[in-house]
Design an enzyme around this catalytic site. Structure first.
Site, PDB file in Angstrom:
ATOM      1  N   HIS A  40       0.863  -1.180   0.000  1.00 32.92           N
ATOM      2  CA  HIS A  40       0.000   0.000   0.000  1.00 32.92           C
ATOM      3  C   HIS A  40       0.904   1.235   0.000  1.00 32.92           C
ATOM      4  O   HIS A  40       1.573   1.518   0.986  1.00 32.92           O
ATOM      5  CB  HIS A  40      -0.910  -0.016   1.223  1.00 32.92           C
ATOM      6  CG  HIS A  40      -1.815  -1.204   1.259  1.00 32.92           C
ATOM      7  ND1 HIS A  40      -2.174  -1.834   2.426  1.00 32.92           N
ATOM      8  CD2 HIS A  40      -2.423  -1.882   0.254  1.00 32.92           C
ATOM      9  CE1 HIS A  40      -2.977  -2.845   2.151  1.00 32.92           C
ATOM     10  NE2 HIS A  40      -3.137  -2.895   0.837  1.00 32.92           N
ATOM     11  N   GLU A  66       1.562   3.926   2.755  1.00 36.41           N
ATOM     12  CA  GLU A  66       2.156   3.480   4.022  1.00 36.41           C
ATOM     13  C   GLU A  66       3.669   3.603   3.939  1.00 36.41           C
ATOM     14  O   GLU A  66       4.414   2.629   3.944  1.00 36.41           O
ATOM     15  CB  GLU A  66       1.686   2.054   4.322  1.00 36.41           C
ATOM     16  CG  GLU A  66       0.170   1.986   4.497  1.00 36.41           C
ATOM     17  CD  GLU A  66      -0.403   0.580   4.497  1.00 36.41           C
ATOM     18  OE1 GLU A  66       0.363  -0.394   4.605  1.00 36.41           O
ATOM     19  OE2 GLU A  66      -1.636   0.452   4.375  1.00 36.41           O
ATOM     20  N   HIS A  80       3.751  -2.947   6.808  1.00 32.89           N
ATOM     21  CA  HIS A  80       2.615  -2.062   6.516  1.00 32.89           C
ATOM     22  C   HIS A  80       2.509  -0.945   7.543  1.00 32.89           C
ATOM     23  O   HIS A  80       3.286  -0.853   8.490  1.00 32.89           O
ATOM     24  CB  HIS A  80       1.312  -2.871   6.533  1.00 32.89           C
ATOM     25  CG  HIS A  80       1.095  -3.713   5.323  1.00 32.89           C
ATOM     26  ND1 HIS A  80       0.242  -3.355   4.306  1.00 32.89           N
ATOM     27  CD2 HIS A  80       1.604  -4.910   4.968  1.00 32.89           C
ATOM     28  CE1 HIS A  80       0.239  -4.304   3.371  1.00 32.89           C
ATOM     29  NE2 HIS A  80       1.067  -5.251   3.754  1.00 32.89           N
ATOM     30  N   GLU A 129       2.447  -4.143  11.355  1.00 33.00           N
ATOM     31  CA  GLU A 129       1.736  -2.877  11.213  1.00 33.00           C
ATOM     32  C   GLU A 129       2.351  -1.834  12.136  1.00 33.00           C
ATOM     33  O   GLU A 129       2.564  -2.081  13.323  1.00 33.00           O
ATOM     34  CB  GLU A 129       0.254  -3.047  11.561  1.00 33.00           C
ATOM     35  CG  GLU A 129      -0.500  -4.017  10.658  1.00 33.00           C
ATOM     36  CD  GLU A 129      -0.899  -3.409   9.321  1.00 33.00           C
ATOM     37  OE1 GLU A 129      -0.608  -2.211   9.099  1.00 33.00           O
ATOM     38  OE2 GLU A 129      -1.514  -4.130   8.508  1.00 33.00           O
TER      39      GLU A 129
END
Length: 384
Positions: A165, A168, A258, A334
């Protein structure tokens, strides 16, 4: 007053320059409803205050991401600090008190395409690194793979991919820190790992989305982290090319890096919902997380995503596909867009430096998990 986003990774639309606050809108990803990433430059008069409003914040991809969010700002595009913002459920408001003629404003500290190319050029200068172009994206950019270590003699194989993504950007700051640590000849943990482990790194899985200023998709609107079960060169060549190489070489650990818009902590998501998930998967995950918590105060296990029920994993997600295909440890790491609430930084929030430090710390759980694998299991089968 002048506002522009006509540069690498830029994203903003000026709706009304004459209103107070000045009204702005974040552009959607191409062929997609996703949007939340913004990056633009404001030029004005030093000493003046400029109230700004994102009029479409409430319909962004992750509206909860605006709660307690602070805008990233920089005068030199090197040091990024935070500006307080207010979200009312529909609009995001913040004010710039201009200290220099122009300021850059972004959702998170950007990681430019030029810096990406510099990272590859720096890495390839090390004797243990091979740089390889796997193919091209739909916009014609290179999909680059870094191989670190001796693939011919290595006992272990570790994959790390980042920035599926593109908005990010903390993911590529993380990769930069990881490479700095792994390639540091004075780092004994890195030297020990590279004695018997080869690393496969894709620093940027989504070059086109990164340059276009997308939040989540590639040039044609494909969410790459929903393409892993059946990628194609026509829609998602980025995943197709990397997945093919994974099938060729296999692996022992798969890490997908991410950022999360809403949760203000660092955590990992595993593959507990895949078919064939077993006690070995669970044991490896537990070993990895315990080691990470032991070495890094910035990592925690108390907060994260809701666990998938057995057999209900989305197999189009990279971590789930890898965990099932290779029957081994696969994790999504994350990091926050906001701050780490357990160790907050009032000036910078979660920052590039914190990303790089977390990446340096991850060498320890990788090493500990591989050592546990050696202590009592059969090697992971390498696909033919």
């Amino acid at each position: 007053m002048h506002i522009t986003s006509a540069f690498d990774g830029g994203n903003i639309t000026l709706v009304n320059a004459d209103s107070s606050p000045i009204e702005l809108a974040i552009r959607q990803d191409n062929n997609s409803d996703f949007y939340q990433w913004f990056y633009f430059r404001l030029e004005g008069r030093v000493g003046d205050s400029y109230p700004l409003r994102f009029v479409n914040a409430g319909k962004a991809a992750y509206p909860a991401g605006w709660d307690n969010y602070r805008v990233c700002a920089s005068y030199d595009r090197d040091h990024w600090f935070r500006l307080d913002a207010h979200y009312d459920g529909q609009c995001l408001d913040f004010t710039v008190d201009l200290e220099q003629p122009s300021v850059y404003l972004a959702y998170f500290a950007p990681y430019s395409w030029e810096r990406h190319l510099n990272l590859l050029a720096w890495a390839q200068g090390h004797d243990q690194v091979q740089l390889e172009t796997l193919g091209q994206t739909l916009d014609g950019r290179d999909m680059s793979l870094l191989t670190i270590g001796d693939a011919a003699t290595a006992k272990h194989r570790v994959w790390m991919i980042a920035r599926q993504h593109p908005g990010e950007t903390m993911a590529e700051w993380f990769v930069e820190g990881f490479l700095e640590s792994l390639l540091d000849p004075a780092n004994p943990g890195a030297r020990q790992l590279l004695a018997d482990t080869v690393f496969y790194l894709v620093p940027n899985m989504n070059p086109d989305g990164s340059v276009r200023g997308h939040l989540r998709t590639n040039a044609v609107g494909a969410n790459l982290n929903r393409e892993w079960s059946n990628p194609t060169m026509e829609r998602s060549p980025e995943v197709y090319l990397v997945r093919q190489r994974m099938l060729q070489v296999g692996g022992d650990i798969f890490l997908d890096i991410h950022g999360d818009e809403a949760l203000p902590v660092n955590f990992v998501a595993a593959c507990e919902g895949i078919p064939g998930y077993d006690a070995r998967h669970a044991e490896l995950e537990q070993r990895f997380k315990q080691a990470f918590v032991a070495v890094s105060p910035d990592f925690q296990t108390g907060r994260g995503y809701e666990l998938d029920k057995p057999g209900e994993a989305n197999m189009t997600v990279g971590t789930n596909w890898c965990g099932h295909q290779f029957r081994t440890l696969a994790l999504t790491l994350e990091m926050p867009f906001k701050d780490n609430d357990e160790l907050p930084d009032t000036g910078e929030g979660w920052s590039p430096d914190r990303c790089r430090q977390l990446a340096q710390d991850i060498l320890f759980p990788i090493r500990e998990t591989l050592a546990h694998m050696d202590s009592g299991r059969n090697p992971v089968d390498t696909p033919a």
